[in-house]
Design a protein around this motif. Structure first.
Motif: not given
Length: 254
Positions: A98, A151, A156-157, A160, A178
């Motif tokens: 990432f 993030t 996206k959080t 991950v 986030r």
């Protein structure tokens, strides 16, 4: 004697503000002989700054999702660190997949781990960063309590957090809006409450919990807790008990 455990962000502290009604309810709750605890994913430096800013009274504080627990004299009464070799693998994997920075909470400070290019965004205000290192120096960090990854958005959080939970068995990742909080596998706010229950023996007649995010789900489920009315639908569906301010719950149960 009753125990009230509140999440901090978007539960006690909403839209960068704590309502005076909430502070008053906490004061009256404690004056009535009850116990008030804060349970947060924030590190100790960040949450103690908030406590001082708003003069929040508390009996116990769980920082880093329960990896650190303090009494009202700010003495550590519980601590759970991440296995160092596992922590190094997690951080390196996040960088490989990432990119950007990763923040690490230790007892001494918050460390921001940068990539080789050194053009990363630093989240100094969010994490109270005290030290910046390169990824090549990661093996020098000891006594790791929590790993954080910021993030750009909630999708996206989740990506991950799912990656960490699918690939590492000695840690657990809690994806919030986030921020991804990564702690030892046994760490949770619910387990922090269980620790307090044991510490207080048979003095607690009822436990109340309130939260709004993924790292609150377990304690809300276990203790039949409340969800903030503006929480995401995935959180709201776990109960039918909602609140606008935690003072609403406290006032009903004083």
């Amino acid at each position: 004697m009753k125990l009230f455990v509140s999440d901090y962000d978007m539960t006690l502290y909403i839209n960068e503000h704590i309502d005076e009604k909430v502070l008053d309810a906490i004061k009256r709750w404690r004056e009535a002989g009850n116990i008030f605890a804060i349970a947060t994913g924030r590190n100790k430096f960040s949450i103690f700054e908030q406590i001082e800013k708003y003069n929040i009274g508390f009996d116990y504080l769980m920082a880093n999702n329960g990896a650190l627990i303090f009494d009202n004299e700010r003495k550590i009464i519980f601590k759970e660190t991440i296995d160092e070799s596992e922590a190094y693998k997690v951080v390196k994997s996040i960088f490989d997949k990432f990119g950007a920075t990763v923040e690490i909470a230790t007892d001494e400070c918050i460390i921001s781990v940068q990539s080789k290019v050194k053009n990363d965004i630093l989240y100094s205000d969010a994490f109270k960063i005290g030290k910046i290192i390169d990824i090549e120096e990661i093996d020098s960090i000891k006594n790791i309590i929590q790993i954080n990854k910021m993030t750009n958005n909630i999708e996206k959080t989740k990506t991950v957090a799912d990656f960490i939970n699918d690939n590492f068995k000695e840690v657990i990742a809690y994806g919030n809006i986030r921020t991804v909080d990564i702690v030892g596998k046994k760490v949770s706010k619910a387990n922090g409450i269980a620790f307090l229950e044991n510490k207080l023996k048979n003095k607690i007649e009822k436990i109340f919990t309130a939260g709004d995010s993924n790292n609150d789900i377990e304690m809300i489920k276990k203790y039949d807790g409340y969800v903030q009315i503006n929480a995401g639908e995935n959180i709201k569906k776990i109960t039918n008990k909602y609140f606008s301010l935690i003072s609403d719950i406290m006032n009903e149960n004083l």
